[in-house]
Design a protein around this motif. Sequence first.
Motif, PDB file in Angstrom:
ATOM      1  N   ASN A  44      43.796  64.298   2.872  1.00 33.14           N
ATOM      2  CA  ASN A  44      42.387  64.618   3.559  1.00 33.14           C
ATOM      3  C   ASN A  44      41.739  63.510   2.632  1.00 33.14           C
ATOM      4  OD1 ASN A  44      40.193  65.117   4.834  1.00 33.14           O
ATOM      5  ND2 ASN A  44      39.812  67.276   4.085  1.00 33.14           N
ATOM      6  N   ILE A  45      41.259  62.293   3.280  1.00 34.07           N
ATOM      7  CA  ILE A  45      40.692  61.253   2.193  1.00 34.07           C
ATOM      8  C   ILE A  45      39.629  60.813   3.293  1.00 34.07           C
ATOM      9  CG2 ILE A  45      42.272  59.730   2.872  1.00 34.07           C
ATOM     10  CD1 ILE A  45      41.706  57.997   0.408  1.00 34.07           C
ATOM     11  N   SER A  46      38.490  60.643   2.365  1.00 35.78           N
ATOM     12  CA  SER A  46      37.189  60.131   3.083  1.00 35.78           C
ATOM     13  C   SER A  46      37.477  58.686   3.377  1.00 35.78           C
ATOM     14  CB  SER A  46      36.065  60.241   2.423  1.00 35.78           C
ATOM     15  OG  SER A  46      35.642  59.627   1.099  1.00 35.78           O
ATOM     16  N   ILE A  47      36.565  58.142   4.167  1.00 35.49           N
ATOM     17  CA  ILE A  47      36.768  56.828   4.572  1.00 35.49           C
ATOM     18  C   ILE A  47      36.191  55.875   3.249  1.00 35.49           C
ATOM     19  CG2 ILE A  47      35.377  54.819   5.966  1.00 35.49           C
ATOM     20  CD1 ILE A  47      37.857  56.354   7.356  1.00 35.49           C
ATOM     21  N   GLN A  48      35.045  56.779   2.847  1.00 30.48           N
ATOM     22  CA  GLN A  48      34.430  55.869   1.192  1.00 30.48           C
ATOM     23  C   GLN A  48      35.613  55.752   0.423  1.00 30.48           C
ATOM     24  OE1 GLN A  48      33.043  58.419   3.148  1.00 30.48           O
ATOM     25  NE2 GLN A  48      31.023  57.663   3.799  1.00 30.48           N
ATOM     26  N   LYS A  49      36.257  56.850   0.129  1.00 28.97           N
ATOM     27  CA  LYS A  49      37.365  56.583  -0.852  1.00 28.97           C
ATOM     28  C   LYS A  49      38.382  55.860  -0.794  1.00 28.97           C
ATOM     29  CE  LYS A  49      36.644  61.295  -2.850  1.00 28.97           C
ATOM     30  NZ  LYS A  49      37.003  62.686  -3.396  1.00 28.97           N
ATOM     31  N   LEU A  50      38.842  55.874   0.593  1.00 27.65           N
ATOM     32  CA  LEU A  50      39.833  54.772   0.990  1.00 27.65           C
ATOM     33  C   LEU A  50      39.148  53.475   1.123  1.00 27.65           C
ATOM     34  CD1 LEU A  50      42.601  54.272   2.183  1.00 27.65           C
ATOM     35  CD2 LEU A  50      41.627  54.788   4.443  1.00 27.65           C
ATOM     36  N   ASP A  51      38.041  53.112   1.212  1.00 30.35           N
ATOM     37  CA  ASP A  51      37.383  51.994   1.029  1.00 30.35           C
ATOM     38  C   ASP A  51      37.504  51.283  -0.320  1.00 30.35           C
ATOM     39  OD1 ASP A  51      36.228  49.793   2.595  1.00 30.35           O
ATOM     40  OD2 ASP A  51      34.367  50.219   1.926  1.00 30.35           O
ATOM     41  N   SER A  52      37.043  52.326  -1.303  1.00 26.21           N
ATOM     42  CA  SER A  52      37.211  52.027  -2.540  1.00 26.21           C
ATOM     43  C   SER A  52      38.614  51.592  -3.162  1.00 26.21           C
ATOM     44  CB  SER A  52      36.657  53.146  -3.446  1.00 26.21           C
ATOM     45  OG  SER A  52      35.247  53.473  -3.282  1.00 26.21           O
ATOM     46  N   ILE A  53      39.439  52.415  -2.545  1.00 34.09           N
ATOM     47  CA  ILE A  53      41.008  51.939  -3.043  1.00 34.09           C
ATOM     48  C   ILE A  53      41.281  50.687  -2.334  1.00 34.09           C
ATOM     49  CG2 ILE A  53      43.349  52.671  -2.587  1.00 34.09           C
ATOM     50  CD1 ILE A  53      42.396  55.547  -2.690  1.00 34.09           C
ATOM     51  N   VAL A 105      28.037  51.640   9.795  1.00 32.42           N
ATOM     52  CA  VAL A 105      29.521  51.445   9.470  1.00 32.42           C
ATOM     53  C   VAL A 105      30.344  50.881  10.994  1.00 32.42           C
ATOM     54  CG1 VAL A 105      31.636  53.062   9.310  1.00 32.42           C
ATOM     55  CG2 VAL A 105      29.597  53.301   7.731  1.00 32.42           C
ATOM     56  N   CYS A 106      29.999  51.612  11.906  1.00 31.90           N
ATOM     57  CA  CYS A 106      30.550  51.292  13.333  1.00 31.90           C
ATOM     58  C   CYS A 106      30.495  49.779  13.641  1.00 31.90           C
ATOM     59  CB  CYS A 106      29.913  52.120  14.408  1.00 31.90           C
ATOM     60  SG  CYS A 106      30.352  53.831  14.691  1.00 31.90           S
ATOM     61  N   LYS A 107      29.182  49.167  13.563  1.00 36.05           N
ATOM     62  CA  LYS A 107      29.164  47.676  13.425  1.00 36.05           C
ATOM     63  C   LYS A 107      30.105  47.004  12.574  1.00 36.05           C
ATOM     64  CE  LYS A 107      24.392  47.745  15.378  1.00 36.05           C
ATOM     65  NZ  LYS A 107      23.040  47.498  15.271  1.00 36.05           N
ATOM     66  N   ALA A 108      30.164  47.290  11.283  1.00 32.55           N
ATOM     67  CA  ALA A 108      30.959  46.743  10.397  1.00 32.55           C
ATOM     68  C   ALA A 108      32.397  46.867  10.787  1.00 32.55           C
ATOM     69  CB  ALA A 108      30.586  47.321   9.018  1.00 32.55           C
ATOM     70  N   PHE A 109      32.718  48.001  11.225  1.00 33.28           N
ATOM     71  CA  PHE A 109      34.246  48.219  11.760  1.00 33.28           C
ATOM     72  C   PHE A 109      34.528  47.322  12.917  1.00 33.28           C
ATOM     73  CE2 PHE A 109      37.653  50.964  13.791  1.00 33.28           C
ATOM     74  CZ  PHE A 109      38.337  50.764  12.650  1.00 33.28           C
TER      75      PHE A 109
END
Length: 117
Positions: A44-53, A105-109
Amino acid sequence: MSANLGEEISRRRRGQRLTQEDLAELSDLSVNFISRLERTKNQNISIQKLDSIAQALNTTTPDIINNAYRIKKVDNIVTQNNTPVFIQKVNNELRKLPPVQAERVCKAFITILKEIN
């Protein structure tokens, strides 16, 4: 979930000859979090943490997600209401954000998706 983000993150980390400690430092996350993520199938990982990784591994979040699902057969993607679970997780994370930030975030995605197509 049939995909294992931790497995993909571990594979990439080892490929770059990084320790869990190195990745934790580069991503501003704890070693315990990285270790738990890599060894647990139900993350259960947030998008923010996954983005940092992803940034620490010099890649993108969509690339990690896509490759995590490629480890398993595409037919094994877990769905609920005919929606892949990873899409539901992204939706859940977006709902937690203030509307203005969620829109950014949606626009960036969308920009990222257009670049990889």
